[in-house]
Design an enzyme around this catalytic site. Structure first.
Site, PDB file in Angstrom:
ATOM      1  N   ASP A 123      38.701  38.867  41.136  1.00 23.06           N
ATOM      2  CA  ASP A 123      37.518  38.356  41.106  1.00 23.06           C
ATOM      3  C   ASP A 123      37.393  37.511  42.443  1.00 23.06           C
ATOM      4  OD1 ASP A 123      39.138  38.354  38.453  1.00 23.06           O
ATOM      5  OD2 ASP A 123      37.065  37.896  37.928  1.00 23.06           O
ATOM      6  N   TYR A 153      30.580  41.643  43.527  1.00 24.33           N
ATOM      7  CA  TYR A 153      29.620  40.880  42.599  1.00 24.33           C
ATOM      8  C   TYR A 153      28.126  41.302  42.763  1.00 24.33           C
ATOM      9  CZ  TYR A 153      33.236  38.209  40.541  1.00 24.33           C
ATOM     10  OH  TYR A 153      34.420  37.709  39.868  1.00 24.33           O
ATOM     11  N   ASN A 187      34.441  44.127  35.051  1.00 24.78           N
ATOM     12  CA  ASN A 187      33.163  44.333  34.579  1.00 24.78           C
ATOM     13  C   ASN A 187      32.176  44.363  35.748  1.00 24.78           C
ATOM     14  OD1 ASN A 187      34.206  41.653  34.634  1.00 24.78           O
ATOM     15  ND2 ASN A 187      32.105  41.202  34.114  1.00 24.78           N
ATOM     16  N   HIS A 272      42.034  44.148  33.866  1.00 27.80           N
ATOM     17  CA  HIS A 272      40.865  43.350  34.286  1.00 27.80           C
ATOM     18  C   HIS A 272      40.773  42.181  33.306  1.00 27.80           C
ATOM     19  CE1 HIS A 272      37.912  41.367  36.654  1.00 27.80           C
ATOM     20  NE2 HIS A 272      36.813  41.418  35.392  1.00 27.80           N
ATOM     21  N   HIS A 282      35.221  34.002  28.513  1.00 27.24           N
ATOM     22  CA  HIS A 282      35.773  35.492  27.982  1.00 27.24           C
ATOM     23  C   HIS A 282      36.811  35.389  27.124  1.00 27.24           C
ATOM     24  CE1 HIS A 282      33.475  36.735  31.443  1.00 27.24           C
ATOM     25  NE2 HIS A 282      34.037  36.219  32.252  1.00 27.24           N
ATOM     26  N   HIS A 309      39.278  38.272  35.639  1.00 28.43           N
ATOM     27  CA  HIS A 309      38.204  38.178  34.685  1.00 28.43           C
ATOM     28  C   HIS A 309      37.973  36.647  34.377  1.00 28.43           C
ATOM     29  CE1 HIS A 309      34.996  39.612  32.309  1.00 28.43           C
ATOM     30  NE2 HIS A 309      35.433  39.478  31.092  1.00 28.43           N
TER      31      HIS A 309
HETATM   32 FE   LIG Z   1      35.331  40.007  35.312  1.00 25.72          FE
END
Ligand SMILES: [Fe+2]
Length: 396
Positions: A123, A153, A187, A272, A282, A309
């Site tokens: 991340d 990102y 993601n 992840h 999450h 994550h």
């Molecule tokens: Fe993530």
């Protein structure tokens, strides 16, 4: 003079966003990737052993991709094979144009008594570079980064502005050009945006980053295995299908029996989305994969699982939770010395040192502290060779 003429126009070919990763199962190959803007430039990588005059050559391929209104530069991937273990190699990209030279160290031959130091990071984004700087300054000097997903990102910018993939590649080059990063997708690599006509998941990732998935029998770059030093590392894909009969499921089922703990005593899994996560953030997103695979992890005595994550840090005790069978109501985590330690490290951090076959020292450093301050440490005891209760040993 660098650059070249094309139809009377002088084109400057600059080779950048250089990154390397392991290129095979055993650690004798390296994939070198880089990007050239405007012109394709050379596909060749020159490489040579330290103190050797013998210059070797490998040839790769390049491609471009479009994403909405963005067109990428020429993305080159070149695999260097048959390297010697435990050796320093120099390599050069941009041959005949803007030549740039880097170096890397190959790992020791996989085996139980070869100390090795991994960094673990996830991340990362590109808002600030404290995590990478702390990692670089750490005197224990990580040799390979296990990256647990969420790269640039770019998808958080309008139309998934893929220029952010470029800026991220430049930002991390100072590390990725010199030591392999083992890629796990998150993601933020999905880049699924049907509203702007982008319907192929992972398009930027697949073009920009390679993994050695074929050498472990995987059919997709998102899940694969490598051996590196004393560790067998399985990378899983939280955002590809993983239920029964899917390619990832079938691959993983066949992968565990291949792990020889006499050769590689440490079995580490990267993913992840964490399976055990007590943050609101999450919460339960990794639960369905846990239900599918956790019995295999315990049966095969995985030592540690790293996930990202969640932008925080968390380390579990050795627990499992798969006794539930619909009618018995048993659905809570219980202590299980055959289970892995689950570490969520979506804030950056590192795993330092595998100095003997039966122990691994693990340390986490908070970004707000200097590298000399340990936020959390643990001696991991190997689940096969010394499976004692180490779960609550947090102040070694
Ligand atoms: Fe993530």
């Amino acid at each position: 003079m660098h650059g070249r003429q094309e139809t009377g126009v002088f084109i400057w070919v600059f080779n950048e966003k250089v990154h390397i990763t392991q290129g095979d199962l055993e650690g004798k190959a390296v994939i070198v990737s880089w990007v050239t803007q405007k012109a394709r430039g050379s596909n060749t990588v020159l490489y040579w052993k330290e103190h050797s005059c013998e210059m070797l050559k490998a040839h790769g391929k390049s491609k471009t991709y479009k994403f909405y209104n963005y067109t990428s530069g020429h993305i080159h991937h070149c695999t260097i094979k048959n390297l010697e273990y435990d050796t320093k190699y120099y390599y050069m990209v941009g041959v005949g144009q803007t030549e740039r030279k880097f170096w890397f160290l190959t790992p020791p031959k996989p085996g139980p008594d070869v100390p090795y130091t991994f960094g673990v990071n996830g991340d990362l984004g590109q808002s600030f570079d404290l995590t990478l700087t702390h990692y670089e300054n750490n005197p224990l000097k990580g040799q390979t980064i296990l990256f647990v997903g969420d790269f640039s990102y770019a998808d958080t910018y309008p139309n998934h502005d893929n220029n952010r993939w470029d800026t991220w590649g430049r930002f991390v080059e100072r590390s990725t050009a010199y030591q392999p990063w083992i890629w796990t997708v998150g993601n933020h690599e999905l880049d699924f945006a049907p509203q702007i006509g982008e319907t192929k998941p992972f398009k930027p990732f697949k073009h920009r980053y390679c993994t050695p998935h074929r050498s472990s029998g995987s059919t997709e770059p998102f899940w694969y295995s490598i051996k590196r030093g004393p560790a067998y590392i399985i990378v899983l894909a939280s955002y590809s299908a993983y239920c029964k009969y899917t390619p990832q499921y079938m691959w993983l089922e066949q992968e565990f029996p291949k792990v020889n703990r006499t050769e590689t005593p440490w079995l580490i899994v990267l993913m992840h989305s964490p399976w055990y996560n007590s943050y609101d953030y999450h919460y339960m997103e990794g639960e369905t994969m846990r239900v599918m695979y956790e019995p295999w992890f315990v049966k095969n005595k995985v030592d540690a699982v790293f996930a990202g994550h969640v932008h925080g840090y968390e380390r579990s005790e050795r627990i499992s939770n798969f006794a539930y069978n619909v009618v018995n109501g048993i659905c809570r985590p219980v202590k299980d010395l055959s289970a892995p330690v689950y570490i969520t490290i979506g804030d950056g951090g590192n795993l330092e040192g595998l100095s003997t076959m039966t122990h691994a020292y693990y340390g986490w450093h908070r970004n707000q502290d200097g590298y000399a301050v340990d936020g959390d440490t643990m001696w991991l005891f190997n689940r096969i060779w010394n499976p004692i209760d180490d779960s609550s040993d947090d102040d070694s």
